[in-house]
Design an enzyme around this catalytic site. Sequence first.
Site, PDB file in Angstrom:
ATOM      1  CB  THR A 124      -0.885  -0.008   1.273  1.00 19.32           C
ATOM      2  OG1 THR A 124      -1.471   1.283   1.444  1.00 19.32           O
ATOM      3  CG2 THR A 124      -0.064  -0.287   2.520  1.00 19.32           C
ATOM      4  CE1 TYR A 166      -3.923  -2.062   5.345  1.00 16.03           C
ATOM      5  CE2 TYR A 166      -3.219   0.115   4.589  1.00 16.03           C
ATOM      6  CZ  TYR A 166      -3.674  -1.164   4.311  1.00 16.03           C
ATOM      7  OH  TYR A 166      -3.872  -1.552   3.010  1.00 16.03           O
TER       8      TYR A 166
HETATM    9  N1  LIG Z   1      -8.712  -1.154  -1.201  1.00 15.13           N
HETATM   10  C1  LIG Z   1      -7.644  -0.390  -1.363  1.00 15.13           C
HETATM   11  O1  LIG Z   1      -7.740   0.766  -1.821  1.00 15.13           O
HETATM   12  C2  LIG Z   1      -6.268  -0.917  -1.015  1.00 15.13           C
HETATM   13  C3  LIG Z   1      -5.176  -0.042  -1.135  1.00 15.13           C
HETATM   14  C4  LIG Z   1      -3.911  -0.523  -0.822  1.00 15.13           C
HETATM   15  C5  LIG Z   1      -3.746  -1.845  -0.419  1.00 15.13           C
HETATM   16  N2  LIG Z   1      -4.828  -2.656  -0.295  1.00 15.13           N
HETATM   17  C6  LIG Z   1      -4.614  -4.036   0.150  1.00 15.13           C
HETATM   18  O2  LIG Z   1      -5.223  -4.918  -0.766  1.00 15.13           O
HETATM   19  C7  LIG Z   1      -5.711  -6.081  -0.096  1.00 15.13           C
HETATM   20  C8  LIG Z   1      -7.156  -6.312  -0.481  1.00 15.13           C
HETATM   21  O3  LIG Z   1      -7.928  -5.153  -0.151  1.00 15.13           O
HETATM   22  P1  LIG Z   1      -9.498  -5.137  -0.413  1.00 15.13           P
HETATM   23  O4  LIG Z   1      -9.929  -3.718  -0.542  1.00 15.13           O
HETATM   24  O5  LIG Z   1      -9.837  -6.116  -1.466  1.00 15.13           O
HETATM   25  O6  LIG Z   1     -10.013  -5.667   1.009  1.00 15.13           O
HETATM   26  P2  LIG Z   1     -11.188  -6.703   1.353  1.00 15.13           P
HETATM   27  O7  LIG Z   1     -11.508  -6.493   2.798  1.00 15.13           O
HETATM   28  O8  LIG Z   1     -12.303  -6.560   0.379  1.00 15.13           O
HETATM   29  O9  LIG Z   1     -10.500  -8.112   1.138  1.00 15.13           O
HETATM   30  C9  LIG Z   1      -9.715  -8.748   2.116  1.00 15.13           C
HETATM   31  C10 LIG Z   1     -10.094 -10.219   2.119  1.00 15.13           C
HETATM   32  O10 LIG Z   1      -9.279 -10.901   3.070  1.00 15.13           O
HETATM   33  C11 LIG Z   1     -10.101 -11.751   3.871  1.00 15.13           C
HETATM   34  N3  LIG Z   1      -9.408 -11.875   5.163  1.00 15.13           N
HETATM   35  C12 LIG Z   1      -9.139 -10.888   6.049  1.00 15.13           C
HETATM   36  N4  LIG Z   1      -8.450 -11.364   7.103  1.00 15.13           N
HETATM   37  C13 LIG Z   1      -8.261 -12.693   6.866  1.00 15.13           C
HETATM   38  C14 LIG Z   1      -7.633 -13.749   7.600  1.00 15.13           C
HETATM   39  N5  LIG Z   1      -7.041 -13.516   8.786  1.00 15.13           N
HETATM   40  N6  LIG Z   1      -7.652 -14.983   7.080  1.00 15.13           N
HETATM   41  C15 LIG Z   1      -8.255 -15.238   5.880  1.00 15.13           C
HETATM   42  N7  LIG Z   1      -8.865 -14.287   5.158  1.00 15.13           N
HETATM   43  C16 LIG Z   1      -8.877 -13.027   5.644  1.00 15.13           C
HETATM   44  C17 LIG Z   1     -11.440 -11.055   3.940  1.00 15.13           C
HETATM   45  O11 LIG Z   1     -12.532 -11.916   4.227  1.00 15.13           O
HETATM   46  C18 LIG Z   1     -11.541 -10.455   2.537  1.00 15.13           C
HETATM   47  O12 LIG Z   1     -12.147 -11.358   1.623  1.00 15.13           O
HETATM   48  C19 LIG Z   1      -5.506  -5.845   1.387  1.00 15.13           C
HETATM   49  O13 LIG Z   1      -4.350  -6.537   1.793  1.00 15.13           O
HETATM   50  C20 LIG Z   1      -5.289  -4.349   1.478  1.00 15.13           C
HETATM   51  O14 LIG Z   1      -4.462  -4.007   2.557  1.00 15.13           O
HETATM   52  C21 LIG Z   1      -6.086  -2.231  -0.586  1.00 15.13           C
END
Ligand SMILES: NC(=O)c1ccc[n+]([C@@H]2O[C@H](COP(=O)([O-])OP(=O)(O)OC[C@H]3O[C@@H](n4cnc5c(N)ncnc54)[C@H](O)[C@@H]3O)[C@@H](O)[C@H]2O)c1
Length: 361
Positions: A124, A166
């Site tokens: 991120t 985070y």
């Molecule tokens: N959305 C953004 O703008 C953004 C920006 C930078 C980085 N990210 C990173 O991208 C990744 C995905 O983000 P997203 O927006 O799709 O989030 P999201 O919450 O939609 O997806 C995360 C998934 O991980 C699963 N999960 C969480 N903890 C878990 C665990 N302990 N064991 C098994 N499964 C678990 C959740 O059920 C979910 O399906 C994350 O790692 C996030 O930090 C997202």
Amino acid sequence: MASSLPVKRFLVTGGAGYIGSHLVALLAGRGDAVVVLDNLSTGHRAAVPDGVRLVVADLADQAAVDALLAEGNWDAVFHFAGLIEVGASMREPFRYLLDNGALGMRLIAACVRHGVRRFVLSSTAAVFGSGLNTSIAPNASVAPNASSATIAPITEDAPIDPGSPYGESKHMLERTLYWAGRIHGLRSGVLRYFNAAGADPAGRLGEDHDPETHLIPLAIDAVLGRRPPLRVFGTDYPTPDGTCVRDYVHVADLAEAHLLALDQLDPNRDPNRADGGSVTWNLGTETGHSVLEVLAAVARVAGRPVPHELAPRRPGDPPVLVASARRIRAEAGWQPRHAALDDIVRTAFAWRAAHPNGYGD
Ligand SMILES: NC(=O)c1ccc[n+]([C@@H]2O[C@H](COP(=O)([O-])OP(=O)(O)OC[C@H]3O[C@@H](n4cnc5c(N)ncnc54)[C@H](O)[C@@H]3O)[C@@H](O)[C@H]2O)c1
């Protein structure tokens, strides 16, 4: 005629979530075998396409993780699973450091134990110091019709100084991958997303977080009358219109970038590369859009203004965060296909309008 190429096999943690599900659909669509590991805490069963095996398990369940990895023949592991709210991490630091940091490290260690050769991490922009491009640079090119600006973009070499647990938890994983590569030869792709946005252009998948904290879905819900007027936090930032500027990158373009990373990490490719075959890329469109500009885009797409009210700044929001994507362009030829803000908003709007209850679970 059936292809003689062997089917590739991928494990996607968090593949039932917003960004992960878009990659899963892309991989499955090209005929790869995909297994999703997800605890469904924020993800959705319905986001996993038919034909893709979903293992409902928590990363903390080491036996389940080991059993899955022990099945072997993994071409790569993509690690999306985790907690994603910067603000929540300021209230519950250890939850983030442990769930994202410690469990992620355990996953990486397990991958090494089970002979996985390639690992791609969802990192991120939050790993960078909050003092970066905090205002529009004097030489910023500001679009004539809006407050769009190309602003001192953040390169991969910018100082790392996470402003939240985070961001720190992701940095911990980046460092773990560095050592896994140096000592065990695990090739890794560290993909630092800026603001992921938009939805599958084919309308199959979208963003369904609860609580939702991201601007575009919140603005869409406000314009659709599904929530109270949106609050715009801070109108006195050093930006063209005084509101925060972010780099919104389409989720389908992020998914494509994962395929490029996979290609770069191919163990047979340049075995003597000085970087050990790993890559670190910032992923953004290199264009900043202010909050008010996003609201204007949502209004254009919806055909009516977004109800909103102006509110004081929120602590911890940097004024400007815009990526330099020069490295992934140069190393892998990445070209976002949905870089225009209206494209991003149009796909998000289409999915949200068609799915008033999200995935309905
Ligand atoms: N959305 C953004 O703008 C953004 C920006 C930078 C980085 N990210 C990173 O991208 C990744 C995905 O983000 P997203 O927006 O799709 O989030 P999201 O919450 O939609 O997806 C995360 C998934 O991980 C699963 N999960 C969480 N903890 C878990 C665990 N302990 N064991 C098994 N499964 C678990 C959740 O059920 C979910 O399906 C994350 O790692 C996030 O930090 C997202």
